[in-house]
Design an enzyme around this catalytic site. Structure first.
Site, PDB file in Angstrom:
ATOM      1  CD  GLN A 187       2.368  -1.189  12.726  1.00  0.00           C
ATOM      2  OE1 GLN A 187       2.716  -0.737  11.834  1.00  0.00           O
ATOM      3  NE2 GLN A 187       2.658  -1.622  13.694  1.00  0.00           N
ATOM      4  N   GLY A 188      -1.617  -2.866   8.912  1.00  0.00           N
ATOM      5  CA  GLY A 188      -1.764  -3.804   7.840  1.00  0.00           C
ATOM      6  C   GLY A 188      -0.459  -3.888   6.841  1.00  0.00           C
TER       7      GLY A 188
ATOM      8  CD  GLU B 170       6.501  -1.135  14.227  1.00  0.00           C
ATOM      9  OE1 GLU B 170       6.166  -0.899  13.009  1.00  0.00           O
ATOM     10  OE2 GLU B 170       5.924  -2.034  14.910  1.00  0.00           O
TER      11      GLU B 170
END
Ligand code: FAD
Length: 467
Positions: free
Chosen positions: A125-126, A243
């Site tokens: 994840q960025g 998430e």
């Protein structure tokens, strides 16, 4: 509510259990944060895939089983109870995939889903940047127009799994005139692209669990833009909703942790009674979470809207998570520390008594003590009449007073014969279970709840154990 397992779900549970019993490695795999361990976990993903168990909720066309939420809950319970390896592919399978179902083109699905399911392409994840952590909208990494795509420059940090992962999804500023949540675009980037470097960040244990990711004129073609250009914030919120929601926090995980905590207590004959009470309470709370999610899932599958009270889930499990691990840490302290301890101060002893009385309240039937969400958990508890003793949990002699009752983890976790309903719409709604946007107005994606709903006793959330 009838929580009885119907025959089809019982057969599914048996199939999953039997495969896991035959295939889960007898020794834990090497740490995921090492190259060797990462590879071992990748190979495990392929074994799961070959058995049809890697992505059970996905459409069969992409390697899944079209499982509905209840079957997924059953799968997760069995998976974690079997002590199976951590999912190295979880960023892709549990976070990116729901976003893909919602925003990807057919070509993008065909390109990215199969290797994601097989563990051949692991995703990082960025989001975070050195000056944009909690305040994600302050991010400065940018993507500028280039022929047929975008040139990316900037830096991401704290990217889990990025030391060894293959691809990254993240947010980049594509409109240089924009600010904050506007003018951002969600990109899919290969971490081995020219101009991309991802040196590891060593953790306290020395293993490289995270990485910084530097982009120096990294080219990203238009086909790798997910959603519309400039609408990245909206797409990213879909990912972060997953998430914060159920997908990474299935009740099975908490039940497995709580079971391990009880095992630890059983192996610690001189465990502090305070800690034993804490362990029992954590186990009860994990089971309450399981029952609550199950009842919510049944309602969702029956077409009922998921109410704002389900947002209480997020608060409940995040506190539970901390309590389980804090208690385990305290129980596992070297015995010499415990021996040195004197009698607990009065305040602590009072708190132990309060917790024991909380256990007794559980025994009498929680249905009468909570409104709203808590009552629904309790309904499941009392309906199942699962009230064995602490002795049955094997805790006698571990410092526990023979507190008489607690809720046994039942085997019933299945449905009531509802037809399976899957698809992006359902999953989007189910991802909302546990979303913490309690007081955020609905038009901004929250639950629009009045803050008084959060006050214990006002139909809402338990903020402290037994409160
Ligand atoms: C286990 C783990 C895995 C992670 N994995 C990833 C990943 O894969 N990809 C990724 O992009 N990032 C990841 N992160 C990074 C995480 O998203 C950031 O750490 C997080 O956004 C916080 O940013 P920060 O560390 O820069 O802290 P900061 O944002 O600088 O916050 C520092 C402190 O200030 C407080 N604070 C910040 N703003 C406010 C405010 N307005 N009011 C009051 N207090 C405030 C915070 O609560 C915190 O205590 C991970 C973090 C952890 C712990």
């Amino acid at each position: 509510m009838d929580l009885t397992l119907d025959p089809a779900r019982a057969a599914w549970r048996a199939e999953v259990r039997s495969w896991l019993a035959a295939n889960v490695p007898s020794e834990p795999l090497p740490s995921l944060d090492t190259r060797e361990g990462f590879q071992a976990h990748r190979e495990w993903e392929l074994r799961l895939y070959d058995a049809g168990l890697a992505v059970v909720t996905w459409p069969a066309h992409y390697g899944g089983r079209d499982a509905d939420l209840l079957d997924w809950l059953v799968f997760e319970e069995e998976y974690w109870a079997a002590g199976a390896p951590v999912r190295v592919g979880q960023n892709g399978i549990f976070l990116l995939a729901p976003t893909m179902w919602e925003f990807a083109t057919r070509e993008q699905l065909d390109r990215f889903m199969p290797p994601m399911a097989r563990g051949e392409e692991i995703w990082a994840q960025g989001w975070s940047e050195p000056d944009a952590g909690s305040d994600l909208a302050a991010l400065r990494s940018r993507a500028d127009r280039a022929d047929g795509g975008w040139k990316v420059n900037g830096q991401k940090t704290w990217s889990t799994r990025a030391a060894y992962a293959d691809w990254m999804f993240g947010l980049f500023r594509t409109d240089p005139e924009s600010s904050r949540h506007h003018g951002l675009t969600y990109l899919l980037l290969p971490l081995d692209a020219p101009g991309c470097h991802h040196p590891p960040i060593r953790q306290l244990d020395g293993e490289p669990g995270f990485a910084e990711v530097f982009f120096d004129d990294v080219f990203v073609p238009d086909e790798h833009v997910l959603g519309e250009v400039g609408q990245g914030w909206k797409v990213a919120m879909s990912t972060t909703t997953s998430e914060r929601g159920l997908t990474l926090r299935s009740p099975g995980r908490f039940m497995a942790s709580a079971d391990r905590l009880l095992s630890l207590v059983r192996r610690t004959p001189d465990a502090d009674p305070v800690l034993v009470a804490d362990a029992v309470q954590a186990w009860l709370d994990a089971d309450a979470y399981r029952l609550y999610v199950q009842s919510t899932a049944l309602e969702a599958l029956a077409g009922k809207p998921i109410g704002a009270e389900s947002s209480a889930n997020k608060l409940f499990w995040s506190q539970l998570d901390v309590r389980i691990h804090e208690t385990a840490f305290a129980v596992a302290r070297p015995a010499r520390d415990l021996h040195r301890r004197r009698r607990p101060p009065m305040a602590r002893r009072v708190s132990v008594l309060a917790r024991r009385s909380d256990l007794r309240r559980h025994q009498r039937g929680a249905a009468q003590r909570r409104g709203g969400a808590r009552a629904r958990v309790a309904e499941g508890v009392s309906a199942m009449r699962l009230l064995p003793s602490v002795e049955a949990l094997g805790l006698r002699g571990c410092g526990a007073r023979p507190a008489r009752g607690c809720v046994r983890r039942g085997s019933a976790a299945g449905g009531v014969g509802l037809a399976g309903r899957t698809g992006a719409g359902l999953w989007k709604r189910l991802a909302d279970v546990g979303v913490p946007g309690l007081a955020v107005p609905e038009e901004h994606g929250g639950s629009g709840m009045d803050l008084t709903s959060l006050v214990p006793g006002a139909g809402g959330v338990r903020t402290r154990r037994g409160a």
